[in-house]
Structure formats: structure tokens, C-alpha cells
Design a protein around this motif. Structure first.
Motif, PDB file in Angstrom:
ATOM      1  N   GLY A  94      11.919 -10.336  -1.672  1.00  0.00           N
ATOM      2  CA  GLY A  94      12.422  -9.155  -2.348  1.00  0.00           C
ATOM      3  C   GLY A  94      11.322  -8.111  -2.444  1.00  0.00           C
ATOM      4  N   LEU A  95      11.669  -6.869  -2.195  1.00  0.00           N
ATOM      5  CA  LEU A  95      10.687  -5.797  -2.265  1.00  0.00           C
ATOM      6  C   LEU A  95      10.383  -5.466  -3.725  1.00  0.00           C
ATOM      7  CD1 LEU A  95       9.041  -3.546  -0.829  1.00  0.00           C
ATOM      8  CD2 LEU A  95      11.071  -2.083  -1.081  1.00  0.00           C
ATOM      9  N   VAL A  96       9.093  -5.425  -4.074  1.00  0.00           N
ATOM     10  CA  VAL A  96       8.657  -5.007  -5.405  1.00  0.00           C
ATOM     11  C   VAL A  96       8.152  -3.570  -5.355  1.00  0.00           C
ATOM     12  CG1 VAL A  96       7.052  -5.457  -7.301  1.00  0.00           C
ATOM     13  CG2 VAL A  96       8.098  -7.375  -6.066  1.00  0.00           C
ATOM     14  N   ALA A  97       7.270  -3.260  -4.420  1.00  0.00           N
ATOM     15  CA  ALA A  97       6.734  -1.911  -4.281  1.00  0.00           C
ATOM     16  C   ALA A  97       6.081  -1.774  -2.920  1.00  0.00           C
ATOM     17  CB  ALA A  97       5.729  -1.612  -5.387  1.00  0.00           C
ATOM     18  N   ALA A  98       5.974  -0.545  -2.444  1.00  0.00           N
ATOM     19  CA  ALA A  98       5.313  -0.287  -1.166  1.00  0.00           C
ATOM     20  C   ALA A  98       4.498   0.995  -1.262  1.00  0.00           C
ATOM     21  CB  ALA A  98       6.342  -0.177  -0.039  1.00  0.00           C
ATOM     22  N   ASP A  99       3.346   0.985  -0.631  1.00  0.00           N
ATOM     23  CA  ASP A  99       2.471   2.155  -0.549  1.00  0.00           C
ATOM     24  C   ASP A  99       2.005   2.291   0.899  1.00  0.00           C
ATOM     25  OD1 ASP A  99       0.823   4.291  -1.061  1.00  0.00           O
ATOM     26  OD2 ASP A  99      -0.776   3.113  -1.997  1.00  0.00           O
ATOM     27  N   PRO A 100       2.922   2.683   1.795  1.00  0.00           N
ATOM     28  CA  PRO A 100       2.591   2.701   3.228  1.00  0.00           C
ATOM     29  C   PRO A 100       1.492   3.683   3.606  1.00  0.00           C
ATOM     30  CG  PRO A 100       4.974   2.820   2.875  1.00  0.00           C
ATOM     31  CD  PRO A 100       4.325   3.039   1.557  1.00  0.00           C
ATOM     32  N   THR A 101       1.333   4.750   2.841  1.00  0.00           N
ATOM     33  CA  THR A 101       0.352   5.774   3.195  1.00  0.00           C
ATOM     34  C   THR A 101      -0.951   5.623   2.425  1.00  0.00           C
ATOM     35  OG1 THR A 101       1.209   7.304   1.534  1.00  0.00           O
ATOM     36  CG2 THR A 101       2.192   7.406   3.738  1.00  0.00           C
TER      37      THR A 101
END
Length: 320
Positions: free
Chosen positions: A94-101
């Protein structure tokens, strides 16, 4: 108590970012490196709850020298895939958070739930696991997302193939000619694009390998839209290199037995199978190293090259 050596490997801004996505009263109590990833640093974070229990999350971080633009692309695609998969029955994190940049972290990062189970790369119990892998892949291909991921990208060309030393020159020349042709027409499916034993978690009791079950499918960073044959071909190649060419040929049969549909024409099937096998020729050493680290020391670069040659030859004999 936090493992300080491992905590030091997770930079302060990233730790602060993770903490902002925890529930009230929760804190990181342990950080542990996870092995087997070949492109990103993977950490299991044990989270202490306010009630005194704990839960685990996984932090995926792309560090230098991995190109920032590719990290942004892959993490963005993985976040999208995990969002799409929520509630589908496919056992994905399950996705919690993302910071791709890397707007908030030192490096591009993604935080997700931790799944129980482990990867299994042993030969023992393979006859049980192959049908499970096939059924799981059929279930993934059955998904019909409202918003499609981007179209697949081919991983090799006829001019970049690296023929292994001592390989069957005639078979390889014929295989390379196959991928000079235009790609066959296909009905698009949702693809994992790196579906193989290293990205599937199993619950396996040592005394009962026949009772194995899949508990998770991970690493959705290159989820794509394309032909089911391509996902099947990728898993087939990995099985051939891990366990021998016969298992690579067997996987396509298992996929159809599980209800999956592949290209009707033999030459179209051959195109996708050969395309993926030849793509591995360019990165044999990169493919083999994580397997050795995961407990298969006999899989030297040379052994994997020999298995790849045997598999390409078998494909050309069986389907060519």
C-alpha cells in the motif's frame, strides 16, 4: 532501540519526511537494510505505535549515481501503480507517501507498507511455485485500469545484443533476425513489466514446500501497458536463468493453463520470448549478482551466460 548504523544510512531530511507520514504517537524504533534490490536502497522501518505494538513500513530510495530523471519516472509510476492496485485483490504494497523529485528528502523516495513473506529462488518446490506465479500473472493482466500506464518500452535492439562467448552462433543470428522485424500487433494489458521470482514474495514452510502461497508482488516501478506475452517472456527468461531452460519454456504453458491468453501465432510468441531473452544478454552480470547475494553462489556470470545461450537455442528449436 534504533539500529544507529542503519539509521545513519537514511538521511535526516528523509527521516523527518517519514515521521510526518506516521500516525499520531508513532515513531521509528528500528531501521534494517533489505537485500536483493538492484536499483534502489531498500529499508524496513519498524514503527512503534502509541499502544505499544509495532508495524513495518518499507522505504525505497534512489541514491547517486542513479539518474534523477529516471528515479522520478520510476517512483512516479510505482506510486501510480500502487494506487491503482489498492483494493484489486493483487497482493501489492500500500502506498503511504512518495517524493519522486526529492522535494522533501535528500534523494527520491517512496514509503509503502511492508508485506510478509520472502523471495524464494531455490530449485526445491519449483513445480509448485511455477503454477502459482502463472496464476498471479493472469490476475494482474485481468486488471482493467481506468487510466492506463504508459506504453511499454523495448529493452534491446538487434544492434545492441551481446552474444555470449562460445554461444551457438547460428541460433543467435536467427534470434537477432527475429527482433529486426516490426513488433506483432497485440491486445494491450496492464503489465508489471518486471514480474519474476525476485519480485514475488512467498509464504513457504520448510517442511512443506508444496504448501507455498504468494503473499505479495513488489517493485512496480516500470508498470506499463503492452502485450501479455512480454510479461510472460520476462518471467520465462528469469526462470530459465535461475533454474534451467526447460523451466523457461514451461512457464508459458503454465500461464495458458491458468487461463491466460498469449499470441495465437507461433512466430508472434517467438518474437516476444526472444526479445526478452536477448535483452538479458546486455546485462548478465547485473542480473546474476543479486541472485548470488540471495543464496545462489553457483550462478556465476559464466553459468548464467551458458543458460541464456541454451535457452535462446531452445526457443529457436521449439518455436522457430
Amino acid at each position: 532501540m534504533t539500529n544507529h548504523a542503519e539509521a545513519a544510512a537514511v538521511r535526516p531530511l528523509t527521516l523527518m519526511w517519514v515521521s510526518r507520514h506516521l500516525e499520531a504517537g508513532e515513531r521509528i524504533v528500528r531501521i534494517e537494510a533489505l537485500h536483493g534490490g538492484s536499483t534502489a536502497a531498500m529499508r524496513r522501518l519498524t514503527i512503534g505505535t502509541r499502544e505499544g505494538s509495532s508495524r513495518d513500513l518499507v522505504l525505497r530510495t534512489f541514491v547517486d549515481p542513479f539518474p534523477a530523471d529516471r528515479a522520478e519516472d520510476w517512483l512516479g509510476r510505482e506510486a501510480g501503480a500502487l494506487t491503482l492496485l489498492a483494493g484489486t485483490g493483487v497482493p501489492a504494497p500500500g502506498l503511504v507517501a512518495a517524493d519522486p523529485t526529492a522535494a522533501h528528502c535528500e534523494y527520491p523516495s517512496l514509503l509503502m507498507t511492508h508485506l510478509v513473506g520472502r523471495t524464494v529462488l531455490d530449485d526445491e518446490g519449483l513445480e509448485t511455485r511455477v503454477p502459482l506465479l502463472a496464476r498471479q500473472l493472469v490476475a494482474i493482466h485481468a486488471l482493467r485500469p481506468v487510466e492506463r500506464p504508459r506504453e511499454y518500452v523495448a529493452l534491446t535492439t538487434a544492434d545492441t545484443v551481446v552474444t555470449p562467448e562460445g554461444a551457438d552462433a547460428a541460433a543467435w543470428a536467427a534470434a537477432i533476425d527475429v527482433i529486426r522485424r516490426p513488433a506483432p500487433p497485440y491486445e494491450g494489458r496492464f503489465l508489471h513489466r518486471d514480474f519474476q521470482p525476485g519480485n514475488v514474495l512467498f509464504d513457504v514452510s520448510p517442511p512443506r514446500p508444496a504448501a507455498a502461497r504468494i503473499t505479495g508482488v513488489v517493485d512496480w516501478a516500470v508498470a506499463s501497458w503492452g502485450p501479455a506475452d512480454l510479461d510472460v517472456a520476462h518471467c520465462s527468461t528469469n526462470l530459465a536463468l535461475l533454474h534451467g531452460p526447460a523451466w523457461g519454456l514451461r512457464f508459458a504453458e503454465a500461464y495458458e493453463e491458468a487461463g491466460g491468453v498469449l499470441a495465437a501465432a507461433a512466430n508472434e510468441r517467438l518474437y516476444w520470448q526472444v526479445r526478452d531473452a536477448l535483452a538479458c544478454s546486455e546485462e548478465v552480470q547485473w542480473v546474476a549478482q543479486p541472485w548470488r547475494e540471495a543464496g545462489r553462489p553457483e550462478l556465476t556470470t559464466r553459468v548464467v551466460e551458458e543458460r541464456l545461450d541454451a535457452y535462446v537455442t531452445a526457443l529457436m528449436d521449439a518455436l522457430g
